[in-house]
Design an enzyme around this catalytic site. Structure first.
Site, PDB file in Angstrom:
ATOM      1  N   CYS A 385       0.873  -0.946  -0.125  1.00  0.00           N
ATOM      2  CA  CYS A 385      -0.161   0.062   0.005  1.00  0.00           C
ATOM      3  C   CYS A 385       0.817   1.393  -0.167  1.00  0.00           C
ATOM      4  O   CYS A 385       1.377   1.307  -1.234  1.00  0.00           O
ATOM      5  CB  CYS A 385      -0.446   0.007   1.224  1.00  0.00           C
ATOM      6  SG  CYS A 385      -2.181   0.695   0.728  1.00  0.00           S
ATOM      7  N   HIS A 519      -3.497  -4.481   0.679  1.00  0.00           N
ATOM      8  CA  HIS A 519      -2.857  -5.131   1.851  1.00  0.00           C
ATOM      9  C   HIS A 519      -3.231  -6.713   1.894  1.00  0.00           C
ATOM     10  O   HIS A 519      -3.781  -7.298   2.504  1.00  0.00           O
ATOM     11  CB  HIS A 519      -3.630  -4.218   3.271  1.00  0.00           C
ATOM     12  CG  HIS A 519      -3.235  -2.700   2.904  1.00  0.00           C
ATOM     13  ND1 HIS A 519      -2.226  -2.609   4.336  1.00  0.00           N
ATOM     14  CD2 HIS A 519      -4.033  -2.066   3.014  1.00  0.00           C
ATOM     15  CE1 HIS A 519      -2.467  -1.583   4.307  1.00  0.00           C
ATOM     16  NE2 HIS A 519      -3.040  -1.080   3.304  1.00  0.00           N
ATOM     17  N   GLU A 521      -2.306  -8.689   3.142  1.00  0.00           N
ATOM     18  CA  GLU A 521      -1.534  -8.721   4.905  1.00  0.00           C
ATOM     19  C   GLU A 521      -2.113  -9.682   5.688  1.00  0.00           C
ATOM     20  O   GLU A 521      -2.517 -10.916   6.311  1.00  0.00           O
ATOM     21  CB  GLU A 521      -0.520  -8.331   5.561  1.00  0.00           C
ATOM     22  CG  GLU A 521      -1.838  -7.143   6.173  1.00  0.00           C
ATOM     23  CD  GLU A 521      -1.093  -6.464   5.042  1.00  0.00           C
ATOM     24  OE1 GLU A 521      -0.720  -6.589   4.294  1.00  0.00           O
ATOM     25  OE2 GLU A 521      -1.253  -4.605   6.208  1.00  0.00           O
TER      26      GLU A 521
HETATM   27  N1  GLN Z   1      -1.767   6.752   2.816  1.00  0.00           N
HETATM   28  C1  GLN Z   1      -1.796   6.168   1.335  1.00  0.00           C
HETATM   29  C2  GLN Z   1      -2.873   6.583   1.418  1.00  0.00           C
HETATM   30  O1  GLN Z   1      -4.100   6.447   1.305  1.00  0.00           O
HETATM   31  C3  GLN Z   1      -1.907   4.447   2.121  1.00  0.00           C
HETATM   32  C4  GLN Z   1      -2.402   3.890   2.737  1.00  0.00           C
HETATM   33  C5  GLN Z   1      -1.885   2.746   3.177  1.00  0.00           C
HETATM   34  O2  GLN Z   1      -0.729   2.411   3.198  1.00  0.00           O
HETATM   35  N2  GLN Z   1      -3.413   1.864   3.916  1.00  0.00           N
HETATM   36  O3  GLN Z   1      -3.079   5.558   0.126  1.00  0.00           O
END
Ligand code: GLN
Length: 546
Positions: A385, A519, A521
């Site tokens: 992410c 994500h 995970e």
């Molecule tokens: N802050 C980034 C976004 O909003 C990444 C979000 C995250 O890593 N969950 O796109």
């Protein structure tokens, strides 16, 4: 449907989630359809708006719910996707009761905690069980008995036994028995008080489970039984073990599974615990070891990265390796006075580097330096992410000649906003539940590393969980590609929003430089490691041999 309610006493953070999830694993190992509900008595609607530094990670479900990290424990221990509506908070309950009141559903009545709030709680618990098609619903009540905010929940669960019948409801109370080194003894008094407190709200525990440093000696178990009027063979000891995956085994050995079968009138079934035995064996006697540096922001609060660490463990199990984690505070790398040699020195010992998800500007430049180091040194890198957005910024700055490239999240006036707000986010005003959340499809391109990892070398669609507002700016994808970055996966856009969004990237020629907007995970399980994590560990082990 049978219900098992788990309450806690004495202190919080006893590992109630792990204990309940372990009991769930024992029931799953007997073939039952189990689901879990976590009750959080705070007023927030969900965990999405709370600080991970205080509450641990926000776990995202397939349905897109932003939940307490215990839901993640349940998904891992029960090996299933927990449906929407399974993380119940005071905020949700009151919001619904007040909505109904305004709609006139309670016309002419005085709306009260009993029965209106308690009925809404019961309705939610039953609905969560039905949604999962469960035979057994495990309900964990967060906080400790005696907290003002948990009272309506305790009253609701008290009513369950009355509503559903003795043989369909089980109360398990988890407490702490401290060990006093100075006098060499286990102290049972707090447990006695805690059970008394639970009885004062009308709930008599069927099972008392005790967290303790070591397995309780029989005389202590006997003492707890005598003072709480819970039979000795219904007092269980959840003692400290070297890894949480040992907990189901330790509890089964004491006969917890059989006791629950007896109380709920279930037939006795021999459990299949192979998954847990195998996991514990690899964790305890791994063939190899590998070190992964995590360059993050919450390095002093590992619970903020719980699913991430679990995924590394699962990937380790799959590769017969122990995964050591080296926490690197990204802020320490961000300082301009830190030289490249310093960065190298900090990351040199790691066999792989992981940059996790995150929000806000703190530590960003440090993460960019970690990604640069990984790219230039050929160290395996996994970006999750924010970790993918970081890798793109780094590549844009140093390979695509886009000086000052950044994310609009960190610098609205950056000359090249290679990461920008998704168009659909432009109209979003509120903060709760407004990101791109939950399962979304990703089209993986044939011949890429990521497609191979997911077992679709000819290309194909897989789904992973998401939680973000920003994306790779489509205006820059061509320049990034021209500079050699491979966009290995995109959103198909079949569901309307987000067509063509960059989902995954990789750098060809690098031993392992893989990053995802998703994500992964959140989907990793002890018996089914997440492909990009398994790939990272394999690449890190290969790098050791080289
Ligand atoms: N802050 C980034 C976004 O909003 C990444 C979000 C995250 O890593 N969950 O796109």
């Amino acid at each position: 449907m049978k219900y098992i309610f788990v309450t806690g006493g004495v202190v919080s953070s006893l590992g109630k989630g792990v204990a309940s999830a372990s009991l769930g694993a024992l029931l799953r190992a007997r073939g039952y359809k189990v689901t879990a509900v976590k009750i959080d008595p705070y007023i927030n609607i969900d965990a999405g708006t709370m600080r991970p530094y205080e509450h641990g990670e926000c776990f995202v479900t397939a349905s897109g719910a932003e939940t307490d990290l215990d839901i993640g424990n349940y998904e891992r221990f029960l090996d299933l996707d927990i449906p929407a509506g399974s993380n119940i908070t005071t905020g949700q309950v009151y919001q619904e009761v007040i909505r109904k009141e305004r709609a006139g559903d309670y016309l002419s009545q005085t709306v009260q905690v009993i029965p209106h709030v308690t009925d809404e709680i019961k309705r939610r618990v039953r609905a969560a069980g039905e949604r999962a098609g469960a035979e057994i619903v495990l309900i964990e009540v967060g906080g400790t008995v005696g907290d003002i905010e948990s009272l309506p929940f305790l009253e609701a669960i008290r009513q369950f036994k009355f509503d559903e019948g003795d043989e369909n409801v089980l109360y398990l109370h988890l407490t702490l028995v401290p060990y006093l080194g100075t006098s060499n003894e286990f102290k049972t008094k707090p447990t006695q008080h805690s059970v008394a407190e639970l009885r004062s709200v009308g709930i008599s525990p069927d099972i008392v489970m005790v967290r303790s440093k070591e397995k309780l000696p029989p005389e202590i178990t006997r003492k707890i039984a005598a003072f709480t009027s819970v039979r000795e063979n219904r007092v269980f000891s959840s003692f400290d073990v070297s890894h949480v995956y040992e907990v189901p085994l330790a509890l089964e050995e004491q006969g917890l599974g059989k006791t629950v079968e007896d109380i709920l009138g279930l037939e006795r079934i021999h459990p299949n615990l192979g998954v847990w035995q195998n996991a514990v064996k690899t964790i305890k006697q791994p063939a190899r070891e590998v070190t992964i540096a995590i360059a993050g922001k919450y390095t002093a609060m590992p619970d903020a990265y719980l699913s991430l660490m679990e995924s590394l463990t699962h990937a380790g199990i799959a590769n017969d390796a122990k995964v050591n984690i080296q926490w690197v505070n990204a802020e320490d790398l961000a300082d301009p006075s830190v030289t490249d040699a310093d960065v190298r020195a900090r990351l040199d010992g790691a066999d792989g580097i992981l940059v996790p998800g995150g929000f806000g500007i703190r530590g960003i430049e440090g993460k960019i330096r970690a990604a640069q180091y990984a790219r230039e040194s050929g160290t395996p890198y996994l970006g999750i992410c924010l970790g993918m957005q970081i890798a793109v910024i780094e590549y844009a700055r140093h390979k695509a000649g886009l000086d000052g490239a950044n994310s609009a999240e960190f610098d609205e006036y950056a000359p090249h906003k290679v990461i920008d707000l998704m168009p659909e986010q432009l109209e979003v005003a509120g903060m709760g539940g407004t990101m791109r959340l939950g399962d979304w499809p990703m089209d993986l391109q044939a011949g890429t590393k990521i497609a191979e990892l997911y077992g679709v070398p000819q290309g194909g669609t897989v789904r992973e969980r998401h939680r973000h507002r920003f994306e790779v700016n489509p205006a820059y994808t061509q320049q990034l590609k021209d500079a050699g970055l491979v966009i290995s996966g995109v959103t198909p856009g079949v569901e309307g929003r987000g067509a063509g969004l960059v989902e995954t990237i990789e750098i060809p020629g690098h031993p392992y430089f893989v990053a995802l907007q998703a994500h992964p995970e959140f989907k990793s399980r002890p018996m089914r490691p997440s492909p990009p994590f398994a790939g990272l560990i394999k690449a890190a082990l290969d790098a050791q041999q080289a």
